[in-house]
Design a protein around this motif. Structure first.
Motif, PDB file in Angstrom:
ATOM      1  N   LYS A  16     -10.505 -39.654   6.030  1.00 20.34           N
ATOM      2  CA  LYS A  16     -10.667 -41.563   6.342  1.00 20.34           C
ATOM      3  C   LYS A  16     -11.686 -41.367   7.730  1.00 20.34           C
ATOM      4  N   ILE A  17     -13.094 -40.943   7.941  1.00 19.56           N
ATOM      5  CA  ILE A  17     -14.184 -41.625   8.420  1.00 19.56           C
ATOM      6  C   ILE A  17     -15.059 -41.785   6.945  1.00 19.56           C
ATOM      7  N   MET A  18     -14.737 -41.252   5.840  1.00 19.24           N
ATOM      8  CA  MET A  18     -16.140 -41.004   4.728  1.00 19.24           C
ATOM      9  C   MET A  18     -14.930 -42.691   3.675  1.00 19.24           C
ATOM     10  N   ARG A  19     -13.737 -42.360   3.319  1.00 21.70           N
ATOM     11  CA  ARG A  19     -13.323 -43.601   2.811  1.00 21.70           C
ATOM     12  C   ARG A  19     -13.969 -45.064   3.535  1.00 21.70           C
ATOM     13  N   ASN A  20     -13.838 -44.911   4.900  1.00 24.69           N
ATOM     14  CA  ASN A  20     -14.837 -45.986   5.614  1.00 24.69           C
ATOM     15  C   ASN A  20     -15.784 -46.741   5.572  1.00 24.69           C
ATOM     16  N   GLU A  21     -16.573 -44.953   5.492  1.00 23.28           N
ATOM     17  CA  GLU A  21     -17.968 -45.251   5.257  1.00 23.28           C
ATOM     18  C   GLU A  21     -18.368 -45.348   3.768  1.00 23.28           C
ATOM     19  N   LEU A  22     -17.913 -44.532   2.775  1.00 20.98           N
ATOM     20  CA  LEU A  22     -18.370 -44.536   1.360  1.00 20.98           C
ATOM     21  C   LEU A  22     -17.878 -45.792   0.355  1.00 20.98           C
ATOM     22  N   LYS A  23     -18.764 -46.399  -0.320  1.00 19.59           N
ATOM     23  CA  LYS A  23     -18.563 -47.256  -1.278  1.00 19.59           C
ATOM     24  C   LYS A  23     -16.796 -46.794  -1.832  1.00 19.59           C
ATOM     25  N   PRO A  24     -15.981 -47.662  -2.544  1.00 20.43           N
ATOM     26  CA  PRO A  24     -14.895 -47.421  -3.014  1.00 20.43           C
ATOM     27  C   PRO A  24     -15.329 -46.080  -3.666  1.00 20.43           C
ATOM     28  N   SER A  25     -16.021 -46.429  -4.642  1.00 21.91           N
ATOM     29  CA  SER A  25     -16.902 -45.697  -6.012  1.00 21.91           C
ATOM     30  C   SER A  25     -17.399 -44.395  -5.624  1.00 21.91           C
ATOM     31  N   SER A  26     -17.354 -43.801  -4.796  1.00 21.30           N
ATOM     32  CA  SER A  26     -18.855 -43.109  -4.025  1.00 21.30           C
ATOM     33  C   SER A  26     -16.780 -41.953  -2.976  1.00 21.30           C
ATOM     34  N   PHE A  27     -15.992 -42.863  -2.812  1.00 14.91           N
ATOM     35  CA  PHE A  27     -15.218 -41.697  -2.838  1.00 14.91           C
ATOM     36  C   PHE A  27     -14.733 -41.203  -3.150  1.00 14.91           C
ATOM     37  N   LYS A  28     -14.559 -42.136  -4.214  1.00 17.49           N
ATOM     38  CA  LYS A  28     -12.797 -41.449  -5.045  1.00 17.49           C
ATOM     39  C   LYS A  28     -13.834 -40.530  -6.203  1.00 17.49           C
TER      40      LYS A  28
END
Length: 66
Positions: free
Chosen positions: A25-37
Motif C-alpha cells: 500500500k505504501i509503495m502504491r501510494n508513493e511511487l508513480k503507477p508505472s514504477s509500482f507496476k
C-alpha cells in the motif's frame, strides 16, 4: 528497504512492524503507477523477498541497531 530486492518482507516487518500488504500500500501510494507496476512485477515470486523461499545457509546482515 522494499525497493531493494534482497531485503525480505520479514525484515521490514521486524524493523518497522509493517506487513507485506502494508508495504504494498505504501509503495502504491508513493511511487508513480508505472514504477509500482515495475516493482510488483520484479518482487512477486522473488525468492529473496521471502525468508521461507530463500536457500538455507544464507547469512543475513543485521544492523547493530536491531
Amino acid at each position: 528497504m522494499a525497493w531493494e530486492d534482497r531485503t525480505p518482507f520479514e525484515a521490514i516487518e521486524y524493523q518497522f512492524g509493517l506487513k507485506e500488504n502494508d508495504v504494498r500500500k505504501i509503495m502504491r501510494n508513493e511511487l508513480k503507477p508505472s514504477s509500482f507496476k515495475m516493482w510488483r512485477k520484479r518482487v512477486s515470486g522473488r525468492k529473496t523477498k521471502h525468508l521461507s523461499l530463500r536457500v538455507k545457509g544464507i547469512n543475513i546482515f543485521k544492523s547493530k541497531n536491531q
